[in-house]
Motif scaffolding. Structure first.
Motif, PDB file in Angstrom:
ATOM      1  N   LEU A 133      -0.324   3.417  -2.692  1.00  0.00           N
ATOM      2  CA  LEU A 133       0.709   2.913  -2.019  1.00  0.00           C
ATOM      3  C   LEU A 133       0.314   3.632  -0.573  1.00  0.00           C
ATOM      4  O   LEU A 133      -0.348   4.505  -0.389  1.00  0.00           O
ATOM      5  N   GLU A 171       8.785   5.507  -6.574  1.00  0.00           N
ATOM      6  CA  GLU A 171       7.764   5.736  -5.572  1.00  0.00           C
ATOM      7  C   GLU A 171       7.954   7.111  -4.608  1.00  0.00           C
ATOM      8  O   GLU A 171       6.865   7.686  -4.305  1.00  0.00           O
ATOM      9  N   SER A 246       2.350  -1.728  -0.359  1.00  0.00           N
ATOM     10  CA  SER A 246       1.448  -1.791  -1.358  1.00  0.00           C
ATOM     11  C   SER A 246       0.116  -2.011  -0.782  1.00  0.00           C
ATOM     12  O   SER A 246       0.163  -2.968  -0.205  1.00  0.00           O
TER      13      SER A 246
END
Length: 248
Positions: A133, A171, A246
């Motif tokens: 990420l 995340e 991403s």
């Protein structure tokens, strides 16, 4: 050098050959980096059984290159050339090495600082090499309601990328590290890499739901307290936005 050029070589070990075939199958099935990583595991197993299997080193190098693991790809290709210096594709592989080394030089020139698995770049982005990420190096800087936070993330253009988005709750959690801490701009202690500078502690996530007619969204707090749902119009304290994207 594409994955279509993967090669076989005669192996003294049928077990090593089995893992070579499994690696090829993983590549054929791969739809994303996770599939390529599975192929890398299989080629690695073949190498563990037969360290002199040149084709396995070549195939692993090709996969690592596709994954963006430049240093690992270089090591694999060099080992391949050492094992098969007279191979028909030796010159092509050597040219690929030159390209990879050039890419490495350019990547290193962009790097400002490293912190364990995190890499901060001069363009204001921070890459998490574990989760693949990329994060904005700083948040929006002020309190936002959820719809405005989502809009901020989706319209963020840091590093020249156009595919930024609001992070999922998990995340945000992946950034939390109890072993690291610094004081945010609002005075709250936060726990994550110092390469990502926070204005305060609470951050909106993309997950939403409705509770008794009220639009809610999950928030995560980097001070270590357990957080949950919050009215999308905001709740106590300041809720911020931290864009993520991403990396392929």
């Amino acid at each position: 050098m594409g994955l279509a050029t993967l090669v076989f070589a005669q192996s003294n070990s049928e077990e090593a050959r089995k893992y070579m075939v499994r690696g090829m199958a993983a590549i054929e099935m791969a739809k994303d980096n996770e599939g390529l990583e599975a192929a890398a595991v299989e080629f690695g197993r073949a190498i563990n059984i037969d360290p002199n299997l040149a084709a396995a080193w070549y195939n692993l190098g090709a996969v690592q290159s596709k994954l963006g693991h430049l240093n690992e790809a270089i090591k694999c290709y060099r080992r391949y050339l050492a094992l098969a210096p007279e191979a028909k594709d030796a010159r092509q592989v050597n040219d690929e090495l030159i390209k990879l080394e050039y890419r490495m030089e350019k990547e290193e020139a962009k790097i400002l600082k490293r912190d364990d698995r995190f890499i901060a770049y001069a363009d204001g982005t921070v890459l998490d090499t574990k989760t693949k990420l990329m994060w904005a190096a700083k948040d929006n800087g002020r309190d936002l309601e959820w719809p405005d936070a989502r809009s901020y993330c989706e319209n963020y253009r840091g590093g020249g990328y156009m595919d930024w988005r609001m992070p999922k709750y998990g995340e945000l959690v992946s950034l939390y590290d109890a072993t690291k801490s610094y004081i945010s701009d609002c005075g709250s202690e936060v726990h994550l890499t110092e390469l990502i500078r926070l204005s305060c502690r609470m951050y909106w996530s993309a997950e939403t739901y409705v509770l008794t007619g009220t639009n809610m969204a999950y928030i995560f707090s980097f001070d270590g307290t357990k957080m949950g749902g919050c009215d999308q119009n905001g709740c106590w304290g300041r809720q911020m936005a931290l864009p993520v994207r991403s990396v392929k």
